[in-house]
Design an enzyme around this catalytic site. Structure first.
Site, mmCIF file in Angstrom:
data_model
loop_
_atom_site.group_PDB
_atom_site.id
_atom_site.type_symbol
_atom_site.label_atom_id
_atom_site.label_comp_id
_atom_site.label_asym_id
_atom_site.label_seq_id
_atom_site.Cartn_x
_atom_site.Cartn_y
_atom_site.Cartn_z
ATOM 1 N N ALA A 77 0.838 -1.195 0.000
ATOM 2 C CA ALA A 77 0.000 0.000 0.000
ATOM 3 C C ALA A 77 0.876 1.249 0.000
ATOM 4 C CB ALA A 77 -0.912 0.000 1.227
ATOM 5 N N THR A 78 0.675 2.107 -0.982
ATOM 6 C CA THR A 78 1.353 3.399 -1.037
ATOM 7 C C THR A 78 0.332 4.454 -1.422
ATOM 8 O OG1 THR A 78 2.020 2.957 -3.326
ATOM 9 C CG2 THR A 78 3.645 2.507 -1.606
ATOM 10 N N ALA A 79 0.504 5.643 -0.903
ATOM 11 C CA ALA A 79 -0.462 6.714 -1.130
ATOM 12 C C ALA A 79 -0.263 7.355 -2.502
ATOM 13 C CB ALA A 79 -0.325 7.775 -0.039
ATOM 14 N N THR A 155 -1.776 0.070 10.273
ATOM 15 C CA THR A 155 -0.510 0.790 10.402
ATOM 16 C C THR A 155 -0.262 1.081 11.874
ATOM 17 O OG1 THR A 155 -0.868 1.830 8.261
ATOM 18 C CG2 THR A 155 0.782 2.838 9.704
ATOM 19 N N SER A 249 8.275 -3.955 8.909
ATOM 20 C CA SER A 249 8.369 -2.766 8.057
ATOM 21 C C SER A 249 8.865 -1.589 8.863
ATOM 22 C CB SER A 249 6.989 -2.448 7.466
ATOM 23 O OG SER A 249 6.984 -1.203 6.801
ATOM 24 N N HIS A 251 8.300 1.418 7.357
ATOM 25 C CA HIS A 251 7.549 2.431 6.607
ATOM 26 C C HIS A 251 8.404 3.029 5.486
ATOM 27 C CE1 HIS A 251 3.549 4.418 7.369
ATOM 28 N NE2 HIS A 251 3.976 5.135 6.346
ATOM 29 N N VAL A 285 13.076 -3.985 -1.311
ATOM 30 C CA VAL A 285 13.149 -5.070 -2.294
ATOM 31 C C VAL A 285 13.236 -4.478 -3.701
ATOM 32 C CG1 VAL A 285 11.912 -6.999 -3.339
ATOM 33 C CG2 VAL A 285 11.924 -6.728 -0.859
#
Length: 361
Positions: A77-79, A155, A249, A251, A285
């Protein structure tokens, strides 16, 4: 030029996107020590292959929450994905569908929960943030569940936004034709006046605990994962809280700088969990060998975030197809040359961490 790697796509994305947008996608917190180390740390890990094994058939399938997926390479998920290309989240979700892998959607997406559900990807997960107004969080979870999403990612490492220096010097301005689609009212094509500044900066809840996770679990029937775990102690608490999965993660290095690279944190978390729940991974990655190393250290699957954005910038949905093709081809070759015919065979005996590494490339 034939595109051969994710690095090639990154260079193309940097040339195609405005300096401001590419910077927003690529920068991390403070001096970006952790952001840079997320990728560099993989170079400190060496693969020790086994030879004279039958690798004529390579099986990359993984089982997650009772479903068989064709690859352990998922999309994170990325904004604000439409800043890269108008295909945005919907196009990326369709690319993931073709490969029968998970696509995860950000709360702060430019394609809404309902629009992304129209991609018909049966493997959609929704990443939700805690808001001070619990009704916002609950509404988002309920919408995702109703739209057919299969898991909720919470999150847990963002009680405050990290100090991101480029954004302080020159804050990102979202163009008028792009909106945070999950917060558009029925009568407007943009969030209500002041919504973005208030809820992104001031609306996220900082008073969080494991009871907050339990509250989410009590309000959904879907599996719940905690994203942002780095310490073995928190991993044990996650198991005690009956969380369904962990995503190791930092972030993307965008929160607290100087935290460990996620690949360095992964083994300790995996050891603490002891296979009681699945452990997933994101951070840095860029190659199929990175995927191999993460799985060897205990990850069930990996999420890729920025490579998806590079692919979108290159050619929208088709660019994401290319990203997944490159990574999966590299991963399959890594497995074969390391002597593994299935993902289940990959373990720590194949990897060793070196004390230092200096690249002259």
């Amino acid at each position: 030029m034939n595109i051969a790697s994710i690095s090639d796509l990154e260079k193309i994305a940097e040339n195609k996107l405005s300096k401001h947008i590419f910077g927003y996608y690529s920068y991390g917190a403070q001096d970006m020590i952790s952001t840079k180390d997320n990728s560099a740390a993989f170079d400190r890990i060496k693969i020790y292959p086994r030879v004279l094994r039958d690798v004529s058939n390579i099986d990359t399938k993984v089982n997650v929450f009772g479903k068989t997926l064709d690859s352990p390479i998922f999309i994170a998920a990325t904004a604000l994905q439409k800043l890269a290309h108008s295909d945005g989240e919907v196009g990326a979700a369709r690319a993931a569908k073709r490969r029968n892998v998970v696509y995860s959607l950000s709360t702060f997406s430019t394609g809404s929960i309902e629009q992304v559900a129209e991609s018909l990807n049966p493997n959609l997960w929704f990443q939700v943030s805690f808001f001070k107004d619990k009704n916002i969080t609950l509404s988002l979870i309920n919408r995702a569940e109703k739209a057919g999403f299969q898991a909720i990612i919470v999150t847990v490492d963002m009680p405050y936004s990290g100090r991101r220096l480029p954004d302080i010097r020159e804050p990102l301005t979202v163009p008028d034709h792009i909106s945070f689609a999950n917060f558009v009212s029925e009568t407007d094509d943009k969030p209500s006046d002041g919504w973005i500044g208030h809820h992104v900066v001031h609306g996220v809840e900082s008073n969080l605990s494991w009871d907050s996770i339990k509250w989410i679990k009590a309000n959904t029937k879907l599996p719940v994962l905690a994203k942002g775990i780095l310490s073995p102690e928190d991993a044990k608490l996650a198991v005690e809280a009956k969380i369904d999965g962990i995503i190791v993660s930092n972030h993307g290095g965008r929160q607290l700088d100087s935290v460990p690279a996620t690949i360095d944190a992964l083994p300790g978390v995996a050891d603490a969990v002891q296979n009681r729940i699945p452990v997933f991974f994101d951070g840095g990655v860029r190659r199929g060998t990175d995927v191999f190393k993460a799985i060897a250290y205990g990850a069930t699957a990996v999420f890729v975030g920025r490579p998806n954005l590079f692919g979108l910038a290159y050619n929208g949905e088709k660019g994401v197809d290319l990203v997944l093709d490159i990574l999966n081809e590299e991963f399959k070759l890594s497995m074969a040359l390391a002597g593994c015919s299935s993902v289940k065979q990959i373990n720590r005996s194949y990897v060793r961490k070196m004390p230092t590494y200096t690249s002259k490339l």
